[in-house]
Design an enzyme around this catalytic site. Structure first.
Site, PDB file in Angstrom:
ATOM      1  N   ASP A 168       7.696  -4.423  -3.987  1.00 48.30           N
ATOM      2  CA  ASP A 168       6.739  -5.482  -4.351  1.00 48.30           C
ATOM      3  C   ASP A 168       7.269  -6.857  -3.962  1.00 48.30           C
ATOM      4  O   ASP A 168       6.544  -7.687  -3.402  1.00 48.30           O
ATOM      5  CB  ASP A 168       6.481  -5.465  -5.859  1.00 48.30           C
ATOM      6  CG  ASP A 168       5.473  -4.420  -6.289  1.00 48.30           C
ATOM      7  OD1 ASP A 168       4.795  -3.830  -5.427  1.00 48.30           O
ATOM      8  OD2 ASP A 168       5.352  -4.193  -7.512  1.00 48.30           O
ATOM      9  N   HIS A 186      10.758   0.247  -6.471  1.00 49.94           N
ATOM     10  CA  HIS A 186       9.382  -0.217  -6.270  1.00 49.94           C
ATOM     11  C   HIS A 186       9.271  -1.715  -6.525  1.00 49.94           C
ATOM     12  O   HIS A 186       8.513  -2.411  -5.839  1.00 49.94           O
ATOM     13  CB  HIS A 186       8.378   0.529  -7.147  1.00 49.94           C
ATOM     14  CG  HIS A 186       6.981   0.085  -6.856  1.00 49.94           C
ATOM     15  ND1 HIS A 186       6.281   0.524  -5.747  1.00 49.94           N
ATOM     16  CD2 HIS A 186       6.170  -0.821  -7.477  1.00 49.94           C
ATOM     17  CE1 HIS A 186       5.109  -0.078  -5.705  1.00 49.94           C
ATOM     18  NE2 HIS A 186       5.017  -0.899  -6.742  1.00 49.94           N
ATOM     19  N   HIS A 212       4.973 -10.604  -9.812  1.00 45.79           N
ATOM     20  CA  HIS A 212       4.223 -11.275  -8.744  1.00 45.79           C
ATOM     21  C   HIS A 212       4.102 -12.779  -8.971  1.00 45.79           C
ATOM     22  O   HIS A 212       4.236 -13.567  -8.030  1.00 45.79           O
ATOM     23  CB  HIS A 212       2.838 -10.645  -8.613  1.00 45.79           C
ATOM     24  CG  HIS A 212       2.872  -9.165  -8.393  1.00 45.79           C
ATOM     25  ND1 HIS A 212       3.418  -8.614  -7.260  1.00 45.79           N
ATOM     26  CD2 HIS A 212       2.449  -8.132  -9.158  1.00 45.79           C
ATOM     27  CE1 HIS A 212       3.324  -7.298  -7.338  1.00 45.79           C
ATOM     28  NE2 HIS A 212       2.742  -6.977  -8.477  1.00 45.79           N
ATOM     29  N   HIS A 243       1.723  -4.289  -1.185  1.00 45.34           N
ATOM     30  CA  HIS A 243       2.276  -3.094  -0.539  1.00 45.34           C
ATOM     31  C   HIS A 243       2.078  -3.137   0.969  1.00 45.34           C
ATOM     32  O   HIS A 243       2.996  -2.796   1.730  1.00 45.34           O
ATOM     33  CB  HIS A 243       1.648  -1.824  -1.116  1.00 45.34           C
ATOM     34  CG  HIS A 243       1.901  -1.633  -2.575  1.00 45.34           C
ATOM     35  ND1 HIS A 243       1.291  -0.646  -3.320  1.00 45.34           N
ATOM     36  CD2 HIS A 243       2.703  -2.299  -3.441  1.00 45.34           C
ATOM     37  CE1 HIS A 243       1.704  -0.725  -4.577  1.00 45.34           C
ATOM     38  NE2 HIS A 243       2.556  -1.722  -4.674  1.00 45.34           N
TER      39      HIS A 243
END
Length: 305
Positions: free
Chosen positions: A243, A239, A266, A80
């Protein structure tokens, strides 16, 4: 276009989403060509040394992007703050913290945007370096995929898929082209999210210990539990874009290219960065001494102080 750093140090305190620990965080200006670095002020000796960020330091991707060094030093949930630094085109900064995780704040990048606005952003003497994508690079795994393609700008397109009533009423795909669209308006307010049934599993693995309705969207079997509801109708996919932008900026430079993903996370985002860097024909480093030559996406960066 010149490199950027903060005009002055700025500090904040918060709680780690996964560790639940209270965190004091300070962002410092840094010299040109020094990149984005982290330092754990609660550690000493070799473990307390400055860690210069690169994609090969992301060695834990369980629900966040976490630095794990050879000395075992951890700096968790960096995506973030990295997303906010990307939005402001910050090339050089030192981030100090006294705990193993960046504070979650409200679950979005907006508090970090406010920090950067308060600190101010200044130009430096050296030219900003961009990573330009020269050919398609794709990673596929277990029903997910991400890819870069050449594009004279910066564009991000993501699609999510969850078998849940909340997601059935929300658009699964969002695209933002930074030539004309604003990160602060379109992306920064989107919060992290999770399911009630995952909480026990996460906490059994010492994850999610600091999560609550003030810093995450929580979803039960049928609905969003947060009394205020969603900030965007499609906050979930936005969101995921937040990310992804943070994960990609771990390379330390703005990217000239288009990123597209389906059910990205991720781990696969980091794998894509590593795949690009491993193929010298997939990218080149470029500078723009004349700002008129910049792709339009980078004319939209918030102005330096």
């Amino acid at each position: 276009m010149l490199q950027r750093t903060l005009a002055k140090p700025i500090s904040v305190t918060g709680v780690g989403l996964h560790s639940g620990e209270r965190v004091a965080l300070t962002l410092h200006p840094a010299a040109e060509n020094s990149g984005i670095s982290f330092r754990r002020t609660d550690l000493s000796g070799e473990q307390g040394e400055i860690i210069k960020l690169n994609p090969y330091l992301i060695n834990d991707t369980r629900l966040s992007s976490t630095i794990v060094t050879e000395n075992g030093v951890r700096v968790g949930t960096i995506e973030h703050i990295m997303s906010a630094l990307s939005a402001y085109g910050v090339d050089n900064a030192l981030i100090e913290l006294n705990a193993p995780e960046i504070p979650i704040m409200d679950g979005s990048s907006l508090p970090f945007i406010y920090l950067l606005q308060d600190a101010g952003i200044v130009d430096q003497g050296a030219q900003k370096r961009f990573l330009r994508i020269l050919k398609e690079v794709e990673i596929k795994e277990a029903g997910k995929w991400v890819k870069f393609t050449p594009y004279e700008g910066f564009k991000v397109t993501l699609t999510i898929e969850f078998d849940h009533p909340v997601f059935n009423s929300s658009a699964p795909t969002f695209e933002i082209d930074f030539a004309g669209q604003s990160y602060v308006d379109e992306i920064a307010r989107a919060r992290t999210f999770g399911f009630m049934q995952e909480v026990e599993m996460m906490r059994a693995h010492n994850l999610g210990l600091g999560g609550n309705l003030n810093n995450a969207i929580v979803i039960d079997d049928t609905d969003v539990l947060n009394p205020e509801g969603l900030r965007y109708p499609d906050e979930f996919v936005r969101h995921k874009i937040l990310d992804a932008i943070g994960d990609l900026y771990i390379v330390g430079h703005p990217i000239i290219g288009a990123f597209e993903g389906y059910k990205s996370g991720h781990a696969i985002n980091n794998a894509l960065l590593r795949a690009v860097l491993a193929d010298e024909t997939a990218y080149e480093w470029v500078e723009f001494p004349n700002d008129d030559d910049l792709p339009n996406a980078f004319h939209e960066l918030p102005s330096a102080a």
